[in-house]
Design a protein around this motif. Structure first.
Motif, PDB file in Angstrom:
ATOM      1  N   CYS B  10       0.513  -1.425  -0.011  1.00 56.91           N
ATOM      2  CA  CYS B  10       0.204  -0.277  -0.042  1.00 56.91           C
ATOM      3  C   CYS B  10       1.251   1.739   0.482  1.00 56.91           C
ATOM      4  O   CYS B  10       1.680   1.287   0.749  1.00 56.91           O
ATOM      5  N   SER B  12      -0.788   4.109   0.331  1.00 53.68           N
ATOM      6  CA  SER B  12      -1.902   5.197   0.586  1.00 53.68           C
ATOM      7  C   SER B  12      -2.132   6.358  -0.048  1.00 53.68           C
ATOM      8  O   SER B  12      -2.183   7.348   0.475  1.00 53.68           O
ATOM      9  N   ALA B  13      -2.730   5.661  -1.677  1.00 55.80           N
ATOM     10  CA  ALA B  13      -2.649   6.735  -2.581  1.00 55.80           C
ATOM     11  C   ALA B  13      -4.361   7.071  -1.803  1.00 55.80           C
ATOM     12  O   ALA B  13      -5.095   8.390  -1.923  1.00 55.80           O
ATOM     13  N   GLY B  14      -4.908   6.381  -1.383  1.00 56.22           N
ATOM     14  CA  GLY B  14      -6.437   6.363  -1.066  1.00 56.22           C
ATOM     15  C   GLY B  14      -7.858   6.262  -2.119  1.00 56.22           C
ATOM     16  O   GLY B  14      -8.719   6.819  -1.384  1.00 56.22           O
ATOM     17  N   MET B  15      -7.321   6.219  -2.611  1.00 61.71           N
ATOM     18  CA  MET B  15      -8.293   5.591  -3.807  1.00 61.71           C
ATOM     19  C   MET B  15      -9.147   4.668  -2.877  1.00 61.71           C
ATOM     20  O   MET B  15     -10.831   5.001  -3.515  1.00 61.71           O
ATOM     21  N   LEU B  18     -11.141   6.408  -0.611  1.00 62.17           N
ATOM     22  CA  LEU B  18     -12.973   7.480  -1.551  1.00 62.17           C
ATOM     23  C   LEU B  18     -13.375   6.822  -2.758  1.00 62.17           C
ATOM     24  O   LEU B  18     -14.710   7.669  -2.247  1.00 62.17           O
ATOM     25  N   THR B  19     -13.616   5.382  -3.107  1.00 62.07           N
ATOM     26  CA  THR B  19     -14.475   5.294  -4.030  1.00 62.07           C
ATOM     27  C   THR B  19     -15.739   4.254  -2.850  1.00 62.07           C
ATOM     28  O   THR B  19     -16.712   4.347  -2.970  1.00 62.07           O
ATOM     29  N   ARG B  53     -10.108  -2.351  -7.921  1.00 62.67           N
ATOM     30  CA  ARG B  53      -9.902  -2.216  -9.497  1.00 62.67           C
ATOM     31  C   ARG B  53      -8.516  -0.416  -9.622  1.00 62.67           C
ATOM     32  O   ARG B  53      -7.649  -0.670 -10.384  1.00 62.67           O
ATOM     33  N   LEU B  54      -8.903   0.237  -9.058  1.00 59.07           N
ATOM     34  CA  LEU B  54      -8.597   1.498  -9.170  1.00 59.07           C
ATOM     35  C   LEU B  54      -7.113   1.747  -7.534  1.00 59.07           C
ATOM     36  O   LEU B  54      -6.637   2.342  -8.534  1.00 59.07           O
ATOM     37  N   CYS B  55      -7.006   0.385  -7.358  1.00 57.09           N
ATOM     38  CA  CYS B  55      -5.816   0.692  -6.504  1.00 57.09           C
ATOM     39  C   CYS B  55      -4.439   0.736  -7.493  1.00 57.09           C
ATOM     40  O   CYS B  55      -4.174  -0.409  -8.148  1.00 57.09           O
ATOM     41  N   PRO B  56      -4.696   1.917  -7.318  1.00 54.08           N
ATOM     42  CA  PRO B  56      -2.841   1.835  -7.571  1.00 54.08           C
ATOM     43  C   PRO B  56      -1.518   0.531  -7.596  1.00 54.08           C
ATOM     44  O   PRO B  56      -0.789   0.722  -8.706  1.00 54.08           O
ATOM     45  N   SER B  57      -1.329   0.496  -6.833  1.00 51.04           N
ATOM     46  CA  SER B  57      -0.362  -0.012  -6.354  1.00 51.04           C
ATOM     47  C   SER B  57      -0.876  -1.624  -6.077  1.00 51.04           C
ATOM     48  O   SER B  57       0.836  -2.600  -5.569  1.00 51.04           O
TER      49      SER B  57
END
Lengths: 402, 63
Positions: B10, B12-15, B18-19, B53-57
């Protein structure tokens, strides 16, 4: 029809025609040569990646390294090579990248950002009071977009806002496509000296802002952070915090004024605000040129062979205008339901400050058009001075009236 | 449905939070992902899957 170019003649960055659309050549490349070579302004070549799925692959795969110290790492500005000798952590790979990023993430969580919103709102209100007291036309960049983003990041970091003219002017040199290597080196030297002095002041009199926390918790000898590492980290945060958000505020304002249907939808239904922000982020994708990588090993992308050591540029605006991911990408559409854009990048390097940017943009766009319902651009939008060739796209000056 | 998070990955982009704010949160002390509802109720499953799906890491997994 756009003109076909060859790697020898295709010099990057590619030109825009419409100031609010990515270069038209991106569309042709995406369809015909999704991974294509281009000549860089600093010499050398790099692969341009234009498809949404390929861009996500490049940004999330360890095959494509963000390590700026690797020989041949692609640069777009003459002074960039100097920064990459001792790069900030955004130009590093895991595990080093994670080591530095984890010192910062507590300060950028959604909950932390939420606590900053009243302060951001107060800043926006005050700046709009001052702006409305002036006689139009007024430059919205100088009077509003830059001060909002600078004040917010200064407060978060603990950088005195009174110094903003100094660091803004030097940062401007650092991101401009027109700066020479000498100008870049001089500006970087001054910024380093400034930040060094500030770190000393925080050591003597620590406060409770981010810079003080980093100094007291992480700086050598008590912590694990060398002084020059802390210095570059702080400069990166300061620059990323004021430059990109200011560009989104100015460009986003014009984009909304140019799409009165979208602005009307927002006015009728303020709950659409987060959706319009996501759509503006996609539509403008101002960090288009920022996400450069280098292949760490031989690989293949959309049928094109990429060799270890070759530069790769994952074009964010090309990905965010890929019709395979965003049908009719040229339409600014608040009802798109778009959350999957890559305007903040993708992978482990995705923007650290993205939720701060979202908060600033929400406060700005909910307040600006309510306080100044008759706001309009004072000159034809085609004649505005756009930041062509800059690392982050934007507008230098935005004269507005009301 | 079973959602798991790898906090070593992780960033911690927070997607996720947020979603799908009811399903995911970020820890106060280190900012890393916390899965509040590993098996979310029917009405939250679609947004939970989108958040994954949106999690960047690639820190999130769904089975």
């Amino acid at each position: 029809m756009s003109q076909t170019t060859t790697p020898e003649s295709r010099s990057f960055p590619l030109p825009r025609q419409c100031p609010f659309a990515p270069p038209p050549e991106y569309g042709r490349l995406r369809a015909e040569e999704p991974v294509s070579k281009a000549r860089l302004p600093t010499g050398g070549t790099a692969w341009l990646v234009t498809r949404y799925e390929d861009v996500r692959t490049v940004l999330s795969s360890a095959v494509f390294s963000a390590d700026g110290t690797r020989p041949g790492f692609p640069t777009l500005l003459p002074g960039q090579a100097q920064v990459l000798q001792r790069p900030p952590f955004i130009r590093m790979d895991p595990p080093q990248h994670s080591f530095y990023r984890r010192m910062l993430i507590q300060e950028f969580t959604l909950k932390r950002i939420k606590t900053m919103r009243p302060g951001i709102q107060a800043t926006v209100n005050r700046l709009l009071d001052d702006l409305l007291a002036r006689t139009p036309p007024v430059d919205l960049v100088e009077a509003f977009a830059l001060p909002v983003s600078s004040l917010v990041i200064c407060q978060l970091l603990g950088v005195p806002y009174d110094d903003h003219e100094f660091f803004q002017s030097r940062s401007k040199v650092g991101v401009s496509g027109e700066s020479t290597a000498e100008q870049f080196a001089a500006a970087l030297g001054e910024l380093r000296a400034y930040m060094d002095g500030l770190i000393t002041r925080k050591q003597q009199e620590p406060g409770d802002e981010l810079l003080s926390k980093l100094v007291t918790e992480h700086l050598e000898p008590a912590g694990e952070l060398r002084r020059d590492e802390l210095l570059m980290m702080c400069l990166m945060l300061l620059n990323a915090g004021h430059e990109t958000t200011a560009n989104m505020i100015s460009l986003g304002t014009v984009a909304l004024l140019e799409h009165p249907d979208q602005l009307a939808a927002l006015r009728e239904n303020p709950e659409l605000l987060p959706d319009i922000i996501e759509e503006l982020l996609r539509y403008l994708s101002i960090a288009d040129l920022v996400t450069t990588r280098i292949a760490a090993e031989d690989t293949e992308l959309s049928g094109t062979r990429i060799r270890a050591g070759e530069g790769v540029i994952a074009l964010l605006a090309a990905a965010d205008w890929d019709p395979a991911a965003f049908p009719e990408p040229e339409r600014l559409d608040v009802h798109r339901g778009n959350r999957h854009h890559v305007a903040f990048g993708y992978g482990v390097h995705q923007c650290l400050g993205q939720n701060l940017a979202r908060a600033e943009l929400e406060v700005v766009f909910s307040t600006l058009f309510r306080r100044i319902p008759t706001l309009r651009v004072a000159v034809p939008v085609d004649e505005l001075p756009y930041k062509h060739g800059n690392l982050a796209y934007g507008i230098h000056e935005l004269p507005v009236t009301w | 449905m079973r959602i798991t998070a790898d906090t070593t990955v992780c960033i911690s982009a927070g997607m996720c939070a947020l979603t799908a704010p009811g399903v995911f949160d970020q820890e106060d002390d280190d900012g890393l992902v916390a899965v509040l509802l590993p098996d979310p109720p029917e009405e939250l499953r679609e947004t939970a899957a989108e958040a994954v799906r949106l999690c960047p890491s690639g820190a999130l997994d769904i089975r």
